[in-house]
Design an enzyme around this catalytic site. Structure first.
Site, PDB file in Angstrom:
ATOM      1  N   ARG A   1      31.241  45.269  40.128  1.00  0.00           N
ATOM      2  CA  ARG A   1      30.269  46.349  40.287  1.00  0.00           C
ATOM      3  C   ARG A   1      30.798  47.331  41.331  1.00  0.00           C
ATOM      4  O   ARG A   1      31.671  46.966  42.123  1.00  0.00           O
ATOM      5  CB  ARG A   1      28.924  45.806  40.812  1.00  0.00           C
TER       6      ARG A   1
ATOM      7  N   HIS B   1      27.445  45.796  35.382  1.00  0.00           N
ATOM      8  CA  HIS B   1      28.129  44.595  35.885  1.00  0.00           C
ATOM      9  C   HIS B   1      29.225  44.199  34.893  1.00  0.00           C
ATOM     10  O   HIS B   1      29.003  44.205  33.675  1.00  0.00           O
ATOM     11  CB  HIS B   1      27.074  43.490  36.009  1.00  0.00           C
TER      12      HIS B   1
ATOM     13  N   HIS C   1      37.420  30.170  37.009  1.00  0.00           N
ATOM     14  CA  HIS C   1      38.388  31.194  37.407  1.00  0.00           C
ATOM     15  C   HIS C   1      39.749  30.971  36.757  1.00  0.00           C
ATOM     16  O   HIS C   1      40.505  31.922  36.547  1.00  0.00           O
ATOM     17  CB  HIS C   1      38.502  31.256  38.938  1.00  0.00           C
TER      18      HIS C   1
ATOM     19  N   LYS D   1      31.755  46.357  45.130  1.00  0.00           N
ATOM     20  CA  LYS D   1      31.802  44.911  45.341  1.00  0.00           C
ATOM     21  C   LYS D   1      33.268  44.485  45.506  1.00  0.00           C
ATOM     22  O   LYS D   1      34.167  45.314  45.489  1.00  0.00           O
ATOM     23  CB  LYS D   1      31.127  44.177  44.172  1.00  0.00           C
TER      24      LYS D   1
ATOM     25  N   ASP E   1      38.843  26.635  40.342  1.00  0.00           N
ATOM     26  CA  ASP E   1      37.893  25.957  39.450  1.00  0.00           C
ATOM     27  C   ASP E   1      38.236  26.334  38.018  1.00  0.00           C
ATOM     28  O   ASP E   1      39.063  27.223  37.776  1.00  0.00           O
ATOM     29  CB  ASP E   1      36.443  26.317  39.808  1.00  0.00           C
TER      30      ASP E   1
ATOM     31  N   ASP F   1      39.240  32.939  42.549  1.00  0.00           N
ATOM     32  CA  ASP F   1      38.591  34.233  42.758  1.00  0.00           C
ATOM     33  C   ASP F   1      39.507  35.121  43.600  1.00  0.00           C
ATOM     34  O   ASP F   1      39.954  36.183  43.172  1.00  0.00           O
ATOM     35  CB  ASP F   1      37.228  33.925  43.428  1.00  0.00           C
TER      36      ASP F   1
ATOM     37  N   ASP G   1      37.667  40.051  42.361  1.00  0.00           N
ATOM     38  CA  ASP G   1      37.467  38.638  41.998  1.00  0.00           C
ATOM     39  C   ASP G   1      38.246  38.383  40.702  1.00  0.00           C
ATOM     40  O   ASP G   1      38.084  39.114  39.720  1.00  0.00           O
ATOM     41  CB  ASP G   1      35.962  38.376  41.794  1.00  0.00           C
TER      42      ASP G   1
ATOM     43  N   CYS H   1      37.938  36.498  38.253  1.00  0.00           N
ATOM     44  CA  CYS H   1      37.259  36.294  36.965  1.00  0.00           C
ATOM     45  C   CYS H   1      37.097  37.603  36.197  1.00  0.00           C
ATOM     46  O   CYS H   1      37.053  37.608  34.970  1.00  0.00           O
ATOM     47  CB  CYS H   1      35.913  35.590  37.133  1.00  0.00           C
ATOM     48  N   TYR H   2      37.033  38.731  36.924  1.00  0.00           N
ATOM     49  CA  TYR H   2      36.900  40.024  36.237  1.00  0.00           C
ATOM     50  C   TYR H   2      38.205  40.464  35.582  1.00  0.00           C
ATOM     51  O   TYR H   2      38.222  41.451  34.841  1.00  0.00           O
ATOM     52  CB  TYR H   2      36.359  41.094  37.191  1.00  0.00           C
TER      53      TYR H   2
END
Lengths: 309, 478
Positions: B335, B287, B397, B338, B394, B387, B341, B343-344
């Site tokens: 992952r 992850h 993010h 998936k 937020d 995201d 997003d 945040c990654y």
């Protein structure tokens, strides 16, 4: 309807400890409801005197209903349950609907793990997990919990566990969490024990069949490579299979970038540097160009290996 | 075998053909969301974007549809209009991409430090995070946060536990995530008063309670053990220059451990999975967020080149990290299979400087594609970052998209000689990092889109890192 404690005779012996914000206004302050503030005041008070009792269970349940992400409350509840020898079956029965409401919550899963560990029985857990995964088939906490369960209760050789995992892969061959769980069952959870040749052959066959369903799905390719590495087989074991999906002589008929990626590794292992470069070039320029820098980095490793040899 | 079919009719290439054939209105761009106006004819910038997207697409698509492929396709269709065009009507930079909406993001993050209505009670245990994310986002945007210094110190004085560490707020049990966020926030605002508000001796003893015989750390007393704990604990130990020997009452001592570092490298190593990524605890799924915690933890224990090569299989790690970049979106997922997003952008994007330092290579990843995703798809119309399109902004993010943008723009290198005055002492490895110019080759950002440098391990400004370490290096005892 809000619940209060100050006029409840059962709590008349407690002087609540209200939140003390001092003289400056804190950052990211929350305008709590009176109900939440008061309940937290009573919780701080019982924590300060280390009270563990039935009424603390009621209080923590009340706060969790308002804020399920409150680790302090969960940890204190777990300690209370153990101190007063509360019914852990009742706890699980209460926990189930709470968990379904709050899928992405660390605390609930850790709490469940604590309770099931103390209960010393995994009965009913598999069904509950299945219900959770119907809501979110890749929920990280749920899969991690399942892995803990298998390890705690030694379910590695439970045929039902492997069958269930296969059914999860069957329903979505791209669900990597299910593939990871298979790895855990078959290889990873066995504390470094070697796996038999028959199991290696079975796993390779299983992953190959999954690749055929959707050759551009990376899960079974990663799994295949993992098995071959773990069994210490040469990666060229997979050469004929990879060629089925990526014959470089016919670049218009390439069905999987992952097959090309694997071929590059195979050719590198076989010291066919030019072939390996060709596979990496096809990836960088045509079949997976967003990762061109990475494929070129892999090319540079071939050069280094060549110089070293 | 299911026959592979040609890619769907809604790919960028077919759109491009449509646009080139005539200059009809781009219908799909206008109805992506009710609130956006019709975009009119395709502009030069849109045609360039569409051609770019076509150039980074994977030209293979399987025929079989499953739940995963359906949501991936749905996500792509929601993101594409933002990569192709400019539905938010942001001013464009010289590369035809939306400019960084600095003022809007600053306003959003300042607001995130303010008061919250009662519906936010569920954030009561996460308030330290709200401070860290907002303050870090603000510093990345170049905003001077010194006005918050006193209130940061005050907020965390209330949240500090008498037995060490920080909880989410007054009266809460100490937790390593809260402790990490609290310490980084205090270090960011800096100053001796803020530094001295930290009870380091009690912190030492609290961390001693978290250390486990297997090498890892639990997040709270009686709480879960995972790789966040290992990373958060080492960040705190290093920045505050706390001794690495375990306190006398640490339970792990009864198992023969004497140092916070005992068995730790081995434990992190066990978290690397067959895919090459890193999981929360040994044998869970690889992850992105845990990958950053893992490489971050090792890079505090020693030089990345030594530590990562010792404890991780670098070729599978790099393969897995590289696979996280979604095509053609350019952002990362966390992952295998998936969804992209924002945040990654940090959790995965932030691993690259460390991995590149460990392999003595540069630019293994596609920084410009990541920056495109952040500028085009991860900025909310009214400020704050997200995201993916359709999600609300937020602080979380915002912080990690901006950190990701910083990783894309700035070159961070590990140089054994860079901070000689900070070298020496325990856990000094993170003080050899240097910001070494920008990635200019494939840049897609204008000068006003550049965010500030971010320390690659601690994810706060370099100066804050150095000031804090120096302060505690010069201090004798606790």
């Amino acid at each position: 309807m809000p619940k209060y404690y100050h006029d409840d005779p059962a709590w008349s012996d407690i002087d609540p400890l209200p939140q003390d914000d001092g003289t400056l206004h804190p950052l990211a302050a929350i305008a709590y409801t009176e109900e939440y503030s008061e309940a937290m005041g009573y919780l701080r008070a019982v924590m300060a005197k280390n009270e563990f009792s039935e009424r603390v269970l009621g209080l923590t349940e009340h706060i969790i209903s308002m804020n399920p992400a409150h680790y302090t409350v969960w940890l204190y509840r777990a300690k209370t349950l153990s101190q007063i020898n509360a019914s852990l079956r009742d706890e699980i029965a209460w926990l189930n609907p709470t968990a379904l409401k709050h899928l992405k919550n660390y605390q609930i899963w850790h709490h469940r793990q604590t309770i099931i560990d103390a209960l010393d029985s995994p009965d009913g857990e598999a069904d509950f997990i299945a219900t959770m995964l119907e809501q979110d088939a890749k929920n990280y906490h749920v899969w991690s919990y399942r892995q803990w369960l298998v390890k705690r209760f030694g379910l590695f050789d439970d045929e039902e566990e492997l069958r269930w995992t296969e059914s999860m892969i069957e329903s979505d061959v791209r669900n990597n969490s299910a593939w990871n769980h298979r790895w855990f069952l078959v290889v990873g959870g066995r504390d470094g024990q070697a796996i038999g040749e028959d199991v290696v052959a079975r796993e390779i066959d299983y992953a190959k069949r999954a690749v055929r369903k959707a050759p551009q799905n990376q899960c079974p390719w990663n799994y295949l490579k993992g098995i071959v590495r773990h069994a210490q087989l040469p990666i060229s074991t997979l050469k004929d299979f990879a060629l089925e999906f990526a014959d470089m002589r016919r670049p218009d008929d390439i069905y999987s970038s992952h097959a090309l990626d694997l071929l590059a590794d195979i050719y590198a292992e076989q010291e066919s540097k030019e072939e390996a470069e060709r596979a990496l070039h096809l990836l960088a320029t045509r079949f997976d160009p967003i990762r061109a820098h990475y494929w070129n980095y892999r090319k540079s490793l071939l050069e280094q290996a060549g110089t070293a040899a | 075998m299911a026959a592979p079919r040609p890619s769907s009719s809604r790919t960028p290439s077919s759109r491009l053909e449509g646009i080139l054939a005539d200059t009809d209105r781009i219908q799909e761009l206008s109805d992506s969301d009710g609130e956006y106006e019709d975009m009119g004819t395709a502009t030069q910038e849109e045609m360039a974007n569409i051609a770019y997207l076509e150039s980074v697409r994977i030209p293979i698509e399987d025929g079989l549809t499953t739940e995963s492929s359906a949501v991936t396709e749905e996500t792509l269709q929601a993101v594409l209009p933002f990569l192709e065009s400019n539905p938010n009507d942001f001013p464009l930079n010289i590369f035809g991409l939306p400019q960084l909406q600095r003022e809007k993001h600053i306003n959003f993050l300042k607001h995130a430090l303010g008061d919250y209505p009662r519906q936010f009670a569920m954030m009561d245990a996460s308030r330290p995070w709200l401070l860290y994310w907002s303050l870090q986002g603000l510093t990345a945007l170049g905003y001077d946060i010194s006005e918050y210094r006193e209130r940061v110190a005050h907020t965390f004085t209330l949240a500090q536990h008498p037995e060490g560490g920080y909880g989410g707020g007054y009266g809460q049990l100490p937790h390593l995530a809260a402790t990490y966020a609290a310490v980084l926030s205090i270090v960011m605002v800096g100053g001796s008063e803020a530094y001295e508000s930290i009870n380091r001796k009690a912190m030492w003893r609290y961390l001693g309670q978290m250390k486990q015989p297997d090498g890892g750390f639990t997040m709270a007393p009686g709480g879960e053990e995972d790789i966040r704990g290992a990373f958060c604990a080492l960040v705190v130990l290093s920045l505050l220059n706390i001794p690495i020997k375990l306190p006398p009452d640490a339970p792990a001592r009864t198992h023969g451990l004497t140092s916070f570092l005992d068995n730790l490298g081995e434990w992190v190593s066990e978290c690397q999975t067959y895919e090459g990524g890193i999981s929360a605890t040994p044998l869970n799924e690889a992850h992105g967020a845990y990958a950053f915690c893992g490489v971050g933890c090792l890079s505090i224990m020693g030089p990345p080149k030594e530590m990562l090569n010792k404890y991780l299989n670098m070729s599978t790690l790099i393969h897995w990290l590289s696979s996280r970049q979604c095509a053609p979106e350019g952002g990362y997922n966390g992952r295998t299979n998936k969804l992209v997003d924002g945040c990654y952008s940090h959790w995965v994007g932030g691993c690259w400087s460390i991995v590149e330092a460990a392999t003595a290579s540069t630019n293994i990843c596609n920084r410009s594609a990541l920056a495109r995703y952040i500028l085009s798809a991860a900025q909310a119309k009214k400020g704050g970052l997200i995201d993916k399109p359709g999600k609300k902004p937020d602080a979380y993010h915002s912080c990690y998209n901006l950190a990701g943008l910083s990783h894309a723009q700035h070159r961070y290198t590990y140089e054994a000689k860079v901070q000689e005055d900070l070298g020496g002492g325990d856990l000094d490895a993170p003080y050899y990092w240097k910001a070494q110019g920008d990635y200019d080759d494939e840049k897609v950002w204008g000068d006003t889109d550049i965010v500030n440098e971010v320390h690659p391990i601690f994810v706060i400004p370099f100066k804050a890192v150095h000031d804090c370490r120096r302060y505690f290096m010069e201090k004798e005892g606790f």
